[in-house]
Design an enzyme around this catalytic site. Structure first.
Site, PDB file in Angstrom:
ATOM      1  N   CYS A 129       1.106  -1.216   0.155  1.00 44.56           N
ATOM      2  CA  CYS A 129      -0.101   0.106   0.554  1.00 44.56           C
ATOM      3  C   CYS A 129       0.565   0.888   0.087  1.00 44.56           C
ATOM      4  O   CYS A 129       2.003   1.201   0.432  1.00 44.56           O
ATOM      5  CB  CYS A 129      -0.511   0.487   1.580  1.00 44.56           C
ATOM      6  SG  CYS A 129       0.046   0.360   2.358  1.00 44.56           S
ATOM      7  N   CYS A 145       3.006   6.888   8.341  1.00 43.62           N
ATOM      8  CA  CYS A 145       1.676   6.774   7.120  1.00 43.62           C
ATOM      9  C   CYS A 145       0.908   7.924   7.159  1.00 43.62           C
ATOM     10  O   CYS A 145       0.088   8.013   8.333  1.00 43.62           O
ATOM     11  CB  CYS A 145       1.247   5.375   6.995  1.00 43.62           C
ATOM     12  SG  CYS A 145      -0.747   5.329   5.338  1.00 43.62           S
ATOM     13  N   GLU A 147      -0.287   0.121  15.734  1.00 43.92           N
ATOM     14  CA  GLU A 147      -0.679   0.906  15.512  1.00 43.92           C
ATOM     15  C   GLU A 147      -1.599   2.449  16.149  1.00 43.92           C
ATOM     16  O   GLU A 147      -1.978   3.245  16.261  1.00 43.92           O
ATOM     17  CB  GLU A 147      -1.586   0.886  13.723  1.00 43.92           C
ATOM     18  CG  GLU A 147      -2.584   2.354  13.037  1.00 43.92           C
ATOM     19  CD  GLU A 147      -3.301   1.753  11.694  1.00 43.92           C
ATOM     20  OE1 GLU A 147      -4.582   2.597  12.250  1.00 43.92           O
ATOM     21  OE2 GLU A 147      -2.920   0.628  11.301  1.00 43.92           O
ATOM     22  N   SER A 196       0.677  -9.611  10.216  1.00 46.40           N
ATOM     23  CA  SER A 196       0.121  -8.569   9.518  1.00 46.40           C
ATOM     24  C   SER A 196      -1.244  -8.927  10.054  1.00 46.40           C
ATOM     25  O   SER A 196      -2.435 -10.066   9.582  1.00 46.40           O
ATOM     26  CB  SER A 196       0.535  -8.621   8.097  1.00 46.40           C
ATOM     27  OG  SER A 196      -0.170  -7.764   7.376  1.00 46.40           O
ATOM     28  N   ASN A 239      -3.401  -6.748   8.770  1.00 44.72           N
ATOM     29  CA  ASN A 239      -4.394  -6.770   7.437  1.00 44.72           C
ATOM     30  C   ASN A 239      -4.016  -8.193   6.375  1.00 44.72           C
ATOM     31  O   ASN A 239      -4.919  -8.623   6.329  1.00 44.72           O
ATOM     32  CB  ASN A 239      -3.045  -5.592   6.460  1.00 44.72           C
ATOM     33  CG  ASN A 239      -3.723  -5.539   5.312  1.00 44.72           C
ATOM     34  OD1 ASN A 239      -3.268  -6.303   4.290  1.00 44.72           O
ATOM     35  ND2 ASN A 239      -4.274  -4.352   4.492  1.00 44.72           N
ATOM     36  N   SER A 270       1.935  -5.636   2.796  1.00 47.66           N
ATOM     37  CA  SER A 270       3.043  -5.654   3.199  1.00 47.66           C
ATOM     38  C   SER A 270       3.386  -6.873   2.339  1.00 47.66           C
ATOM     39  O   SER A 270       5.005  -6.939   2.852  1.00 47.66           O
ATOM     40  CB  SER A 270       3.413  -5.875   4.953  1.00 47.66           C
ATOM     41  OG  SER A 270       2.805  -5.051   5.700  1.00 47.66           O
TER      42      SER A 270
END
Length: 703
Positions: free
Chosen positions: A12, A95, A125, A223, A225, A267
């Site tokens: 991303c 980010c 995060e 991850s 994500n 990632s």
């Protein structure tokens, strides 16, 4: 067997930005460490480790010569502030979408809002987001957990609530959470902070899962994500498998399958995705069955860019396809050649060269021999379509590979400026040069390079005939050579025509032809200035001379002021004692007034020389900005002082028959002593402000 790769697969924006930042720092020769793994992909982390990138879990572990990179997940405000104190240099790769959430919760909590965060409570995060909250914050990963928060805190229904989500939160769960909040909490301010790329990735994964027999999810097992992608796929396709590399593929997964869908986390590097697709193609389709019409082969080439397809075609050339032809005719659109096989050979302009501005008539003439590749033969018409640029590319590629090993400097023309860098063609080989390697300085524009011939080195060779170059490397060496030449010959007093590169509060840095020198603010003007920008601007071309050298520290002090512009030189050439000048009052002191004669030269009108009567203070007779005539009574060039007198231009004072005239001499102030009896030698110059003249000095002269 059909393989469909998700369009959203791979890095991303935020991850790509963070990884590129690390590579840029490494290319600049800096030592790098990251606060935790830069991305959740062990293969990429290992690759960076081989280039010397360390992982630290605490900012106190950063070494003095390292640059600390804050990863894309971001960190708490406390951690970031500590990093700035502990690390010599910090590169913030947070980010931008995560940074936006930090700002939202910081402002909301500062206003007294309760902060609710949708996400994984232990995810980096989310930990970073909570670290930007001033007051209370709560995390929920499902509607059930959100309901429990309001059950335990019913007061939240009546007070301001600020709600955000982790950028990679499950889009479906987020929708349910919003519906609940709108029902029970009318004061909730809901910010949809799921990254758009994440939402699109999950949406595409959902569609592919509904259409395919098997789903392959590529990404790191740690991850968030990637894990959410797996959950989305598994909910619709039970034959879903999570892998990190192609080595984990199992042929049994595809038994009886008609179609396979492939998705990848944010990632996951592109190289790993391509390796998985290639390995799957080999598993699903035997080599001897891979014909031109085969869907697997078709899919691979559909996913290629034009350049990738071209490079792939070079790998399949045979000796029969390489020929030598003699030019028979040439025009603006094509070249006709004889290749000795009873065929009429043709080379179109775009197969002769990639340069659209090239004129064929200027490049070849009848009788020339050319090395060519047969692209296509039409037996019925007896013609062959040929390519010169593709043959040149083969030889050119060998030169590229050799140049990578030797460090040879190559040259080429910049054909395109694309996102992230420029494309250079050297001997018909495409070389990508990242923006960070395209110019000497990161701030220099790359758009100006288009169409120019540049020199570069090959710094990386990738799979599929991909070459990465660096113009910066060559420029750096050229500048170093110029610097050495300058330092071997430079001497105090040498004059240069330089370009102003930058300005600071204390001076201007000037490029004198490969080496920067500094003109101190005091050397920019004979008059006092507050900022260098009052005299010069970045980009100005100015004449300078060397005032001083420090060969050990490689520092050059430059002068800019011209002797002929020295206000004292101008004054000496144009003014003398007894001259009457028009002056302007610029400041006052208790012992007199300073008047501007010319810019840079102020003279002192002693209080005793202001009028032919007793003056208590200068302000009684004069005012700032007033213009008057005065006589120059004394000039001291050594001390740079000028004395002025208004009194010398007035009629002598007539004694008055009043009681005041009977005052004894003991009562007459020293300031009223006639100038003939005690001449005043006071001066004001811009280099010596009035405030710095001592009281003792004034008293002595008055006496």
């Amino acid at each position: 067997m059909k393989i469909t790769l998700a369009k959203t697969a791979g890095f991303c924006f935020g991850v790509n930005r963070a990884v590129q930042m690390v590579y840029d720092l490494l290319d600049e020769g800096k030592k790098v460490c990251t606060l935790g793994p830069i991305i959740h992909n062990p293969q990429m982390v290992e690759q960076l480790s081989l280039r010397g990138v360390r992982i630290v879990e605490d900012v106190s572990k950063v070494k003095s010569d390292e640059t600390l990179v804050i990863r894309s997940h971001g960190v708490s405000k406390e951690t970031f502030d500590t990093a700035l104190q502990c690390a010599k240099s910090v590169a913030d790769a947070t980010c931008p979408f995560v940074a936006k959430i930090h700002k939202i919760v910081a402002e909301g909590s500062a206003d007294g809002d309760v902060i609710l965060i949708a996400g994984d409570e232990k995810h980096q995060e989310v930990l970073g987001i909570r670290g930007h909250c001033v007051g209370s914050s709560y995390v929920f990963s499902s509607v059930e957990e959100l309901e429990n928060i309001f059950k335990n805190h019913p007061e939240f229904k009546e007070i301001p609530v600020c709600v955000v989500s982790q950028t990679t939160f499950n889009a479906k769960k987020w929708t349910f959470a919003q519906e609940f909040l709108k029902k029970v909490c009318t004061n909730a301010k809901i910010f949809d902070t799921i990254c758009n790329a994440t939402s699109m990735r999950q949406s595409e994964a959902q569609s592919l899962s509904a259409e395919n027999d098997t789903m392959i999810v590529i990404g790191g097992r740690h991850s968030s994500n990637t894990s959410k992608l797996f959950d989305v796929c598994f909910s619709l396709c039970k034959n879903t498998h999570l892998i990190e590399t192609a080595d984990e593929l199992n042929a049994d997964w595809f038994y009886g399958c008609v179609s396979v869908g492939v998705v990848a986390g944010a990632s996951t590097p592109a190289g790993i995705i391509k390796e998985v697709i290639k390995t799957m193609s080999e598993i699903l389709q035997p080599v001897d069955e891979q014909t031109e019409g085969n869907e697997t082969v078709q899919k691979s080439f559909e996913e290629m860019t034009d350049e990738e397809a071209f490079e792939a075609s070079l790998n399949s050339l045979t000796g029969d396809q390489k020929v030598c032809g003699t030019v028979l005719a040439v025009n603006s659109s094509e070249v006709q050649v004889d290749i000795g096989r009873g065929l009429a050979g043709y080379i179109t302009a775009d197969e002769f060269s990639l340069d659209p501005d090239l004129k064929l008539e200027d490049e070849v003439k009848v009788g020339d021999t050319l090395n060519l590749i047969i692209m296509k033969i039409n037996d019925q018409e007896g013609t062959a379509m040929l390519s010169k640029r593709r043959y040149d590319a083969i030889a050119g590629w060998d030169n590229i590979v050799s140049a990578k090993e030797t460090g040879e400097v190559l040259s080429g023309v910049v054909k395109d400026v694309i996102k992230g860098g420029v494309v250079v063609y050297s001997n018909n080989v495409r070389v990508f040069i990242p923006a960070s390697q395209a110019t000497a300085s990161r701030n220099d524009p790359i758009d100006e390079l288009k169409g120019k011939e540049v020199s570069f080195r090959i710094i990386e060779i990738g799979r599929g005939r991909r070459a990465v170059g660096s113009i910066k490397s060559v420029l750096r060496d050229e500048r170093k050579a110029i610097e050495e030449k300058i330092w071997s010959n430079i001497a105090v007093g040498d004059r240069f025509t330089g370009t102003v590169k930058s300005l600071t509060s204390y001076g201007a840095f000037v490029d004198i032809g490969g080496v920067d020198g500094m003109v101190h603010i005091s050397e920019l003007s004979w008059t006092r200035i507050k900022n260098p920008s009052e005299v010069v601007s970045v980009g100005d071309t100015i004449e300078v001379y060397v005032k001083a050298l420090d060969t050990e520290k490689k520092k050059i002090s430059l002068g800019y002021k011209k002797a002929e512009d020295n206000p004292w030189t101008i004054f000496q050439n144009n003014y003398s004692v007894d001259d009457v000048v028009n002056v302007k009052i610029v400041s006052m002191t208790s012992y007199g007034a300073f008047a501007r004669i010319i810019p840079g030269i102020d003279g002192l009108i002693h209080i005793s020389q202001i009028a032919n009567k007793h003056v208590v203070k200068p302000q009684d007779e004069l005012s700032i900005g007033q213009e008057i005539d005065a006589k120059i009574t004394a000039i001291d060039l050594e001390k740079k002082r000028v004395s002025l007198s208004i009194r010398a231009l007035l009629d002598p004072e007539q004694p008055q028959e009043t009681e005041e005239t009977e005052v004894s001499n003991e009562e007459v102030p020293a300031e009223e002593t006639p100038v003939e009896e005690a001449p005043v030698e006071e001066v004001a110059v811009e280099e010596t402000p009035a405030e710095e003249v001592s009281t003792e000095e004034t008293t002595e002269e008055n006496a």
